[in-house]
Design a protein around this motif. Structure first.
Motif, mmCIF file in Angstrom:
data_model
loop_
_atom_site.group_PDB
_atom_site.id
_atom_site.type_symbol
_atom_site.label_atom_id
_atom_site.label_comp_id
_atom_site.label_asym_id
_atom_site.label_seq_id
_atom_site.Cartn_x
_atom_site.Cartn_y
_atom_site.Cartn_z
ATOM 1 N N ASP A 72 1.039 -1.032 0.091
ATOM 2 C CA ASP A 72 -0.038 -0.153 0.161
ATOM 3 C C ASP A 72 0.865 1.300 0.133
ATOM 4 O O ASP A 72 2.133 0.801 0.987
ATOM 5 N N PRO A 73 0.565 2.021 -0.732
ATOM 6 C CA PRO A 73 1.739 3.350 -0.935
ATOM 7 C C PRO A 73 1.645 4.547 0.349
ATOM 8 O O PRO A 73 2.682 4.599 1.068
ATOM 9 N N ASP A 74 0.504 4.322 1.309
ATOM 10 C CA ASP A 74 0.139 4.851 2.400
ATOM 11 C C ASP A 74 1.528 4.759 3.333
ATOM 12 O O ASP A 74 1.684 5.135 4.468
ATOM 13 N N SER A 75 0.989 2.942 3.285
ATOM 14 C CA SER A 75 2.197 2.384 4.086
ATOM 15 C C SER A 75 3.643 2.666 3.717
ATOM 16 O O SER A 75 4.166 2.752 4.982
ATOM 17 N N ALA A 76 3.746 2.359 2.573
ATOM 18 C CA ALA A 76 5.115 2.711 2.767
ATOM 19 C C ALA A 76 5.606 3.832 2.640
ATOM 20 O O ALA A 76 6.813 3.967 3.753
ATOM 21 N N ILE A 77 4.795 4.468 2.819
ATOM 22 C CA ILE A 77 5.540 6.482 3.040
ATOM 23 C C ILE A 77 5.354 6.479 4.501
ATOM 24 O O ILE A 77 6.132 7.416 5.358
ATOM 25 N N ASP A 78 3.698 5.716 5.230
ATOM 26 C CA ASP A 78 4.496 5.800 6.842
ATOM 27 C C ASP A 78 5.492 4.714 7.445
ATOM 28 O O ASP A 78 6.344 5.473 8.167
ATOM 29 N N HIS A 79 6.030 4.259 6.570
ATOM 30 C CA HIS A 79 6.798 3.174 7.166
ATOM 31 C C HIS A 79 8.459 3.884 7.274
ATOM 32 O O HIS A 79 9.242 3.719 7.795
ATOM 33 N N LEU A 80 8.819 4.656 5.958
ATOM 34 C CA LEU A 80 9.673 5.791 5.070
ATOM 35 C C LEU A 80 10.232 6.977 6.293
ATOM 36 O O LEU A 80 10.812 7.029 7.193
ATOM 37 N N SER A 81 9.001 7.355 6.890
ATOM 38 C CA SER A 81 8.899 8.839 7.035
ATOM 39 C C SER A 81 9.218 8.072 9.210
ATOM 40 O O SER A 81 9.950 9.084 9.796
ATOM 41 N N LYS A 82 9.059 7.340 9.225
ATOM 42 C CA LYS A 82 9.607 6.271 10.440
ATOM 43 C C LYS A 82 10.743 6.419 10.338
ATOM 44 O O LYS A 82 11.216 6.581 11.663
ATOM 45 N N SER A 83 11.014 6.047 9.497
ATOM 46 C CA SER A 83 12.591 5.417 9.197
ATOM 47 C C SER A 83 13.558 6.758 10.121
ATOM 48 O O SER A 83 14.326 7.073 10.492
ATOM 49 N N VAL A 84 13.384 7.835 8.915
ATOM 50 C CA VAL A 84 13.969 9.058 8.980
ATOM 51 C C VAL A 84 13.870 9.500 10.261
ATOM 52 O O VAL A 84 14.645 9.788 11.000
ATOM 53 N N GLU A 85 12.165 9.560 10.782
ATOM 54 C CA GLU A 85 11.896 9.873 11.871
ATOM 55 C C GLU A 85 13.375 9.400 13.634
ATOM 56 O O GLU A 85 13.596 9.767 14.146
ATOM 57 N N ARG A 86 13.539 8.269 13.186
ATOM 58 C CA ARG A 86 14.140 7.453 13.660
ATOM 59 C C ARG A 86 15.779 7.699 13.428
ATOM 60 O O ARG A 86 16.619 7.787 14.877
ATOM 61 N N GLU A 87 16.356 8.231 12.277
ATOM 62 C CA GLU A 87 17.700 8.768 12.516
ATOM 63 C C GLU A 87 17.757 9.560 12.972
ATOM 64 O O GLU A 87 18.929 9.444 12.986
ATOM 65 N N LYS A 88 16.835 10.447 13.094
ATOM 66 C CA LYS A 88 16.714 12.279 13.599
ATOM 67 C C LYS A 88 17.168 11.873 15.156
ATOM 68 O O LYS A 88 17.970 12.446 15.712
ATOM 69 N N LEU A 89 16.082 11.268 15.882
ATOM 70 C CA LEU A 89 16.528 10.937 16.959
ATOM 71 C C LEU A 89 17.810 9.775 17.664
ATOM 72 O O LEU A 89 18.741 10.500 18.342
ATOM 73 N N ARG A 90 18.498 9.189 16.768
ATOM 74 C CA ARG A 90 19.493 8.053 17.080
ATOM 75 C C ARG A 90 20.555 9.490 16.872
ATOM 76 O O ARG A 90 22.549 9.409 17.552
ATOM 77 N N ARG A 91 20.870 10.469 16.514
ATOM 78 C CA ARG A 91 22.075 11.763 15.929
ATOM 79 C C ARG A 91 21.769 11.890 16.844
ATOM 80 O O ARG A 91 23.046 12.803 17.702
ATOM 81 N N LEU A 92 20.727 12.716 17.781
ATOM 82 C CA LEU A 92 20.278 13.577 18.954
ATOM 83 C C LEU A 92 21.157 12.222 19.953
ATOM 84 O O LEU A 92 21.467 13.213 20.808
ATOM 85 N N GLU A 93 19.852 11.594 20.041
ATOM 86 C CA GLU A 93 21.213 10.708 21.137
ATOM 87 C C GLU A 93 22.215 10.133 21.182
ATOM 88 O O GLU A 93 23.048 10.621 22.808
ATOM 89 N N ALA A 94 23.044 9.756 19.968
ATOM 90 C CA ALA A 94 24.432 10.427 20.003
ATOM 91 C C ALA A 94 25.256 11.776 20.746
ATOM 92 O O ALA A 94 25.752 11.777 21.066
ATOM 93 N N MET A 95 24.898 12.643 20.103
ATOM 94 C CA MET A 95 25.383 13.974 20.275
ATOM 95 C C MET A 95 25.087 14.616 21.782
ATOM 96 O O MET A 95 26.412 14.725 22.596
ATOM 97 N N LEU A 96 23.744 14.461 22.511
ATOM 98 C CA LEU A 96 23.667 14.045 24.168
ATOM 99 C C LEU A 96 24.581 13.521 24.901
ATOM 100 O O LEU A 96 25.302 13.591 25.843
ATOM 101 N N PHE A 97 24.582 12.050 24.163
ATOM 102 C CA PHE A 97 25.715 11.572 25.145
ATOM 103 C C PHE A 97 27.338 11.707 25.126
ATOM 104 O O PHE A 97 27.176 11.456 26.089
ATOM 105 N N ALA A 98 27.839 11.796 23.995
ATOM 106 C CA ALA A 98 28.308 12.427 23.898
ATOM 107 C C ALA A 98 29.096 13.353 24.746
ATOM 108 O O ALA A 98 30.613 13.817 24.852
ATOM 109 N N SER A 99 28.734 14.183 24.585
ATOM 110 C CA SER A 99 28.682 15.602 25.001
ATOM 111 C C SER A 99 29.249 15.354 27.088
ATOM 112 O O SER A 99 27.949 14.694 27.540
#
Length: 288
Positions: free
Chosen positions: A43-70
């Motif tokens: 389903d195209p809607d499911s594919a878009i939702d899956h992709l947006s969640k993957s992008v958001e997860r990557e952004k949270l990982r970046r914030l997590e890495a910076m906060l952990f290292a500081s």
């Protein structure tokens, strides 16, 4: 001995399957049907939702890495450097904070910045690793509390509130700890220094803003105030006064120079400056 009978089956009776090896996943326990990983994304809607969640997860990982290292708290502006320009940093930090809500390390906001800290209920596990700090004297604690609630405040005003004189060493100890700082000078005779709290004060006591200091009801509930308080006793509401107040001058000498210029009398028509009553003229007679 009779030989076994062999039955020949034509290839046309076999049902051909074009499925590739490894495409089918284990059958579901309830219905026995097979599920495919790509079925959810057909389903195209499911594919878009899956992709947006993957992008958001990557952004949270970046914030997590910076906060952990500081080793110091980071503000939203510093964290935004690892994200795209149109990303909502605050919303991502709130989402990351929710993920760490029930973990051993939590994401907290102190002094307007973000930092990973050990959960409050697990702090006893790190007691042996903490440095042994020298406790502040009663006079230093009282002085710090007065500055926090009454800032900007001068040394004379601190002594008036405490009812006793304040040793210069008390203020020096608080300034060495980085919890108070000279703000400016009061527009009063003698131009006394005014004191206020610092950002390190908020970070040490886990406050996001100076307004988060406990009020009268909180102090009573904690048992820090006597039950029999005098009538009209109040606790001032602390305010965030980062900028100089109208009755304060900066620590430079600019204010002194301005007042000296205003004290000079205007020049007369002959270009000479009048500084007081005129004496006798050249003829020896006083001017009328």
């Amino acid at each position: 001995m009779v030989p076994p009978r062999l039955t020949l089956v034509s290839d046309n009776t076999r049902e051909k399957s074009e499925t590739a090896p490894g495409e089918d996943v284990e059958a579901t326990r309830a219905g026995g049907t097979t599920s495919r990983p790509t079925a959810a994304l057909s389903d195209p809607d499911s594919a878009i939702d899956h992709l947006s969640k993957s992008v958001e997860r990557e952004k949270l990982r970046r914030l997590e890495a910076m906060l952990f290292a500081s080793s110091q708290p980071l503000d939203a502006k510093s964290l935004a450097r690892c994200l795209d320009a149109n990303d909502d940093v605050h919303s991502l930090l709130i989402a990351l904070q929710a993920e760490y809500k029930d973990r051993g390390v939590t994401l907290v906001r102190v002094a307007g910045r973000w930092q990973f800290r050990t959960a409050d209920d697990l702090s006893f596990l790190l007691e042996r690793q903490q440095k042994e700090e020298r406790k502040l004297s009663k006079a230093a604690l009282e002085t710090l509390a007065i500055i926090a609630y009454h800032q900007p405040v001068t040394r004379a005003e601190i002594e008036e509130i405490r009812g006793v004189s304040t040793s210069p060493g008390t203020l020096d100890v608080l300034m060495e700890a980085g919890w108070i700082r000279p703000r400016g000078r009061r527009r009063a005779p003698g131009r006394p220094l005014t004191y206020g709290t610092t950002e390190d004060f908020l970070i040490h006591f886990g406050l996001d803003n100076i307004k988060d200091l406990p009020g009268l009801a909180d102090l009573k509930a904690a048992g820090l105030l006597d039950a029999n308080l005098p009538p009209g006793f109040t606790v001032p509401s602390p305010t965030d006064v980062a900028a100089l107040m109208p009755d304060e001058l900066p620590l430079t000498d600019d204010g002194d120079e301005e007042e000296e210029e205003q004290s000079v009398l205007p020049l007369e028509d002959d270009g000479e400056e009048r500084s007081g009553p005129q004496g006798p003229d050249e003829s020896g007679e006083p001017e009328k």
